[in-house]
Design a protein around this motif. Structure first.
Motif, PDB file in Angstrom:
ATOM      1  N   ASP A  64       0.828  -1.212   0.000  1.00 29.41           N
ATOM      2  CA  ASP A  64       0.000   0.000   0.000  1.00 29.41           C
ATOM      3  C   ASP A  64       0.860   1.259   0.000  1.00 29.41           C
ATOM      4  O   ASP A  64       0.548   2.236  -0.680  1.00 29.41           O
ATOM      5  CB  ASP A  64      -0.929   0.007   1.214  1.00 29.41           C
ATOM      6  CG  ASP A  64      -2.004  -1.066   1.120  1.00 29.41           C
ATOM      7  OD1 ASP A  64      -2.532  -1.262   0.021  1.00 29.41           O
ATOM      8  OD2 ASP A  64      -2.289  -1.705   2.140  1.00 29.41           O
ATOM      9  N   SER A 104      -2.081   6.931   4.123  1.00 29.38           N
ATOM     10  CA  SER A 104      -1.527   5.955   5.053  1.00 29.38           C
ATOM     11  C   SER A 104      -2.119   4.603   4.709  1.00 29.38           C
ATOM     12  O   SER A 104      -3.013   4.502   3.861  1.00 29.38           O
ATOM     13  CB  SER A 104      -1.833   6.341   6.502  1.00 29.38           C
ATOM     14  OG  SER A 104      -3.246   6.420   6.700  1.00 29.38           O
ATOM     15  N   SER A 105      -1.623   3.568   5.349  1.00 32.62           N
ATOM     16  CA  SER A 105      -2.175   2.234   5.102  1.00 32.62           C
ATOM     17  C   SER A 105      -2.654   1.653   6.422  1.00 32.62           C
ATOM     18  O   SER A 105      -2.025   1.846   7.470  1.00 32.62           O
ATOM     19  CB  SER A 105      -1.124   1.314   4.469  1.00 32.62           C
ATOM     20  OG  SER A 105       0.002   1.187   5.303  1.00 32.62           O
ATOM     21  N   ARG A 109      -5.264  -1.770   3.379  1.00 37.46           N
ATOM     22  CA  ARG A 109      -5.832  -0.886   2.376  1.00 37.46           C
ATOM     23  C   ARG A 109      -5.273   0.518   2.565  1.00 37.46           C
ATOM     24  O   ARG A 109      -4.812   0.885   3.638  1.00 37.46           O
ATOM     25  CB  ARG A 109      -7.363  -0.865   2.473  1.00 37.46           C
ATOM     26  CG  ARG A 109      -7.895  -0.284   3.768  1.00 37.46           C
ATOM     27  CD  ARG A 109      -9.410  -0.403   3.854  1.00 37.46           C
ATOM     28  NE  ARG A 109      -9.921   0.235   5.067  1.00 37.46           N
ATOM     29  CZ  ARG A 109     -10.231   1.520   5.151  1.00 37.46           C
ATOM     30  NH1 ARG A 109     -10.097   2.315   4.081  1.00 37.46           N
ATOM     31  NH2 ARG A 109     -10.682   2.033   6.280  1.00 37.46           N
ATOM     32  N   THR A 110      -5.338   1.291   1.491  1.00 32.52           N
ATOM     33  CA  THR A 110      -4.833   2.652   1.520  1.00 32.52           C
ATOM     34  C   THR A 110      -5.895   3.589   2.067  1.00 32.52           C
ATOM     35  O   THR A 110      -7.036   3.590   1.603  1.00 32.52           O
ATOM     36  CB  THR A 110      -4.421   3.113   0.113  1.00 32.52           C
ATOM     37  OG1 THR A 110      -3.416   2.227  -0.376  1.00 32.52           O
ATOM     38  CG2 THR A 110      -3.862   4.521   0.154  1.00 32.52           C
ATOM     39  N   VAL A 111      -5.520   4.379   3.059  1.00 30.45           N
ATOM     40  CA  VAL A 111      -6.427   5.356   3.657  1.00 30.45           C
ATOM     41  C   VAL A 111      -6.070   6.729   3.107  1.00 30.45           C
ATOM     42  O   VAL A 111      -4.922   7.163   3.201  1.00 30.45           O
ATOM     43  CB  VAL A 111      -6.320   5.351   5.192  1.00 30.45           C
ATOM     44  CG1 VAL A 111      -7.221   6.417   5.790  1.00 30.45           C
ATOM     45  CG2 VAL A 111      -6.663   3.970   5.746  1.00 30.45           C
ATOM     46  N   GLU A 113      -6.889  10.622   3.422  1.00 31.21           N
ATOM     47  CA  GLU A 113      -7.519  11.682   4.214  1.00 31.21           C
ATOM     48  C   GLU A 113      -7.402  12.992   3.439  1.00 31.21           C
ATOM     49  O   GLU A 113      -6.321  13.558   3.322  1.00 31.21           O
ATOM     50  CB  GLU A 113      -6.824  11.818   5.574  1.00 31.21           C
ATOM     51  CG  GLU A 113      -7.393  12.944   6.434  1.00 31.21           C
ATOM     52  CD  GLU A 113      -6.576  13.209   7.682  1.00 31.21           C
ATOM     53  OE1 GLU A 113      -6.726  14.303   8.259  1.00 31.21           O
ATOM     54  OE2 GLU A 113      -5.763  12.334   8.059  1.00 31.21           O
TER      55      GLU A 113
END
Length: 840
Positions: A64, A104-105, A109-111, A113
């Motif tokens: 990620d 972030s991961s 999964r990739t977050v 924001e």
């Protein structure tokens, strides 16, 4: 303030799909092809939007994070790259730069924001990546890198490493660190594979993954090699390993040689590299074929780069300056700096360097790693090198108010503080030493110097001694040290080494301590007085063993003086022992007389020389008065130069005379700044050069002007080289030199064999077992060897007709008595002076 994505992008990130179904990433959970990786990068790129924005990514060594990095690079979004395990760094930089998006991961999964729909910044078209400078994670000062910087450095690295699509690199370093990121960029550029992992090299699972995925390389910083030593890397079977790269700080020359040799035997190459974040990653590399012969060099510039050295006023060496397409755009310290273009055209590295005759560059110091304390300029790197020479891992930091040193492991801070203060000429109060379990390090493995500087008082050295100051064993140790080293006011924190002990006083002190304490640990000479005494506070049962081990040099001194005396008397006939002693003298000179800076070392050498000259002149003067065998030239130790050429009784003291000439010459030579620097820089090569010079007299190519004495300086230099031979290749080389030069020196093969055997024992065996009942006698004879040599010339003629054996025993006993008298004399003189002064 917004800018549409019609600008530059990183081509190695935007062309992933061209590599098709080749493996791009392998993890412990499976593989990802280049086509699959490109699809994920494209999907995240769409989520980032069509407007150019400032993105912050907290990255680990996972898929990620890789996708997040490549998506920003492929879509043209400037990226701040941060370590995932440093939340404080994220908070600091978010507050300082206010990114538009944070990636972030979490849970695979990739977050994303999104902090605002567009951008709040003016972003220069060339700006691609923002990285923290080395050692400043979380600092608002960032390095601004362009797309051209990243692409050019990746191409350069891939070229000199010869990376192909068949390579697979293990990720041993964080992606957020420029070195770790350069591994990713250079391999993706060539369609090679990455084995993504955050496992440590000390984890067996790391090596299982390495083998199962057929990895061909890994990157290492100096600390990594410490870890490799722990896991037995040298014995590992890694058939797919093609090369190991090293950067992130200086690796000691001995380790470079060792791992280069290991690689040559195992079929892989070692690439020593040099770089800085400000140059994207790499500026120089050392071709593997040169690692064995030039292990201290950083090598040559990377393809497309160039060096020059600019003079620095007041310093011997100049500053290394680099130019090339990978030099950063400049620094950023505020969000407004993100709109700047190029502000620097070349990189002033801050490193002091020189170029060797064969065109290689060597870094010799750090311009900014200097502090000025009480008017003295202190090289913080030199502080670490002094301790490294003692086998101690250390990190030093400081301000103009004082020096702070962290040492790794269970070391005595007070002792090391004394040694450092003496070695660099600082007042003891200006220096703090802290013993820590592990040196503080950044995620990259580099030393964390701000953390070292933050170590707070009170220091370990201020803690009260654990020893009972009134205990009798402690008093015995102090009294012995006072007598043998001619010192007063010895504290619990002092040791034999820190008080200036040398080869003569070493044996003298050991025999008296053995008598006083009943047993000596092998590390007694570096054990603080208080601790040494405390070890014997309570009687402990000791096992009786038939043999005890003694240092080889001590055994050789004892055996040699016995053979010399016995041969002169006619009790035995075994020649060559005096020449073994000359090699031992060179060995001990290197061992005890070459530490510290030039002037303190000179004072120590002169004091040690006096301990040879004074008792010799006193005794020979006495012999001159009671016999008619000697001359005034003998008293002043000049008979070998101005005395008669024929061998007479006046030649009795030739060994001492020649030893004094050699010691005086070496002391004078090392007092010269250039010679002192050369010896420090080339500790093994320096005695070999002296040996080569000495061989001119050995083979009679040069007449030394000492008519009746066989020139034996080369044996002294050979013993010096023995002391400096640190690994098997160097010891092997010295063995070959000894085996080639000693035969033919005498007409007697047995004599030559004696000398060769003595040198090889000194070289290859650190200690020799002796019968336990003879241990003390052996130490005593070694301690008194100089005095026995002097005295036996007067003793044995009185008894040889009666009994040669009795003459030998009497000579050894009389010489030992003279040694005891000489050891006691300074104390008696000192006490007498104090009484006279107090009476006044």
């Amino acid at each position: 303030m917004s800018t549409q994505l019609d600008l530059q992008r990183l081509s190695l990130a935007s062309n992933l799909a061209s590599n098709g179904d080749r493996t791009a990433v392998a993890t412990s959970n499976g593989v990802l092809t280049y086509r699959e990786l490109a699809d994920r990068v494209e999907e995240l790129g769409r989520r980032l939007g069509t407007e150019r924005r400032l993105v912050a990514l907290t990255a680990g060594n996972d898929v990620d994070s890789l996708v997040g990095y490549l998506a920003a690079m492929a879509a043209g979004h400037p990226l701040i790259l941060l370590p995932a395990d440093k939340p404080a760094a994220l908070e600091s930089l978010v507050a300082a730069y206010d990114p538009d998006v944070i990636l972030s991961s979490a849970n695979g999964r990739t977050v994303l924001e999104e902090r605002r729909p567009g951008t709040g910044h003016t972003l220069h078209p060339d700006l691609a990546l923002l990285l923290s400078t080395s050692g400043s994670t979380g600092s608002p000062k960032l390095v601004r890198l362009s797309y051209d910087n990243l692409q050019a450095n990746a191409e350069s690295i891939a070229e000199y490493l010869g990376i192909t699509e068949y390579d697979r690199a293990m990720t041993t370093l964080p992606m957020s660190y420029c070195y770790g990121l350069s591994v990713i960029n250079s391999h993706l550029l060539r369609g090679a594979s990455l084995v993504l992992t955050d496992l440590s090299v000390v984890d067996p699972c790391f090596w299982d993954l390495f083998r199962s995925e057929g990895a061909t390389s890994f990157a290492a910083v100096p600390y990594t090699f410490e870890l490799l030593e722990r896991v037995g890397f040298a014995a590992m079977n890694l058939p797919t390993l093609r090369y190991v790269t090293q950067a992130g700080g200086r690796l000691g020359p001995d380790l470079v040689r060792r791992y280069a040799g290991l690689g040559a035997r195992s079929g892989w190459d070692l690439f020593v590299m040099y770089g800085q974040t400000e140059a994207t990653a790499r500026m120089a590399y050392l071709p593997p074929r040169l690692a064995g012969t030039s292990p201290g060099a950083i090598g040559i510039p990377v393809p497309g780069g160039a060096f020059r050295i600019d003079p620095v006023p007041g310093l011997e060496h100049g500053e290394l300056v680099y130019s090339g397409p990978n030099v950063m755009l400049g620094y950023a310290q505020t969000p407004e700096d993100l709109g700047l273009g190029r502000t620097v055209d070349e990189l002033r590295t801050g490193d002091l360097a020189r170029q060797t005759a064969d065109g290689l560059y060597e870094v010799v110091g750090r311009r900014s790693r200097f502090v000025k304390i009480v008017g003295l300029r202190v090289d913080l790197g030199q502080v670490e090198r002094i301790l490294a020479d003692l086998g101690i891992q250390a990190a030093s930091a400081g301000t103009d108010q004082g020096l702070v040193v962290a040492v790794e492991g269970e070391h005595d801070p007070a002792l090391l503080g004394k040694l450092l203060a003496q070695g660099i000429g600082l007042p003891r109060a200006a220096l703090e030493v802290h013993a820590v379990r592990e040196l503080p390090r950044l995620a990259s493995g580099k030393l964390d110097y701000p953390a070292v500087l933050a170590l707070a008082k009170p220091t370990v050295q201020d803690a009260p001694s654990s020893a009972n100051s009134g205990a009798k064993p402690r008093d015995s140790v102090v009294r012995i040290f006072e007598d043998t080293l001619e010192l007063e006011d010895i504290s619990d924190d002092d040791t034999f080494v820190s008080l200036g002990g040398d080869s003569l006083s070493y044996v003298a002190a050991s025999v008296r301590l053995e008598q006083a304490l009943g047993h000596l640990p092998p590390d007694w000479h570096i054990t603080p007085v208080g601790v040494l005494g405390a070890r014997f506070e309570q009687p402990r049962p000791r096992k009786r063993r038939p043999f005890a081990r003694l240092e080889t040099s001590i055994v050789l001194r004892a055996v040699s003086i016995f053979l010399i005396v016995s041969t002169h008397i006619g009790f035995l006939h075994w020649q060559g022992a005096a020449h073994v002693l000359m090699a031992v003298a060179g060995f001990n000179f290197a061992r005890f007389q070459l530490s510290g800076e030039r002037m303190p070392r000179l004072r120590k050498q002169v004091a040690s020389l006096a301990r040879v000259i004074v008792p010799s002149m006193v005794f020979i003067g006495f012999a001159y008065l009671i016999t008619d065998r000697y001359s005034l030239a003998n008293i002043v130790l000049l008979n070998a130069i101005i005395g008669p050429e024929e061998v007479t009784t006046r030649s009795h003291f030739w060994f001492i005379e020649v030893l004094v000439y050699v010691l005086v010459s070496m002391t004078a030579l090392l007092a010269l700044p250039w010679a002192s620097r050369a010896e420090k820089r080339f500790p093994f090569l320096f005695p070999l050069v002296l040996l080569a010079a000495g061989l001119l007299t050995r083979y009679e190519l040069f007449e030394p002007g000492i008519p009746h004495t066989t020139p034996i300086f080369w044996l002294f230099a050979l013993g010096w080289a023995v002391a400096r031979a640190r690994h098997i290749l160097q010891r092997g080389a010295v063995s070959v030199v000894a085996a080639l030069t000693i035969p033919g020196f005498f007409d007697n093969p047995a004599r030559e064999l004696t000398v060769l055997a003595g040198i090889l024992l000194l070289l290859w065996l650190p200690s020799i077992p002796v019968p336990a009942g003879l241990r003390r006698l052996t130490v005593l004879l070694a301690s008194a060897s100089l005095h026995i040599y002097l005295v036996h010339w007067l003793v044995y003629p009185l008894l040889v007709e009666l009994s040669p054996a009795l003459a030998v025993v009497a000579s050894l006993a009389a010489g030992s008595a003279y040694w005891a008298l000489c050891s006691l004399a300074p104390t008696v003189i000192g006490r007498t002076k104090r009484r006279i002064l107090s009476a006044r």
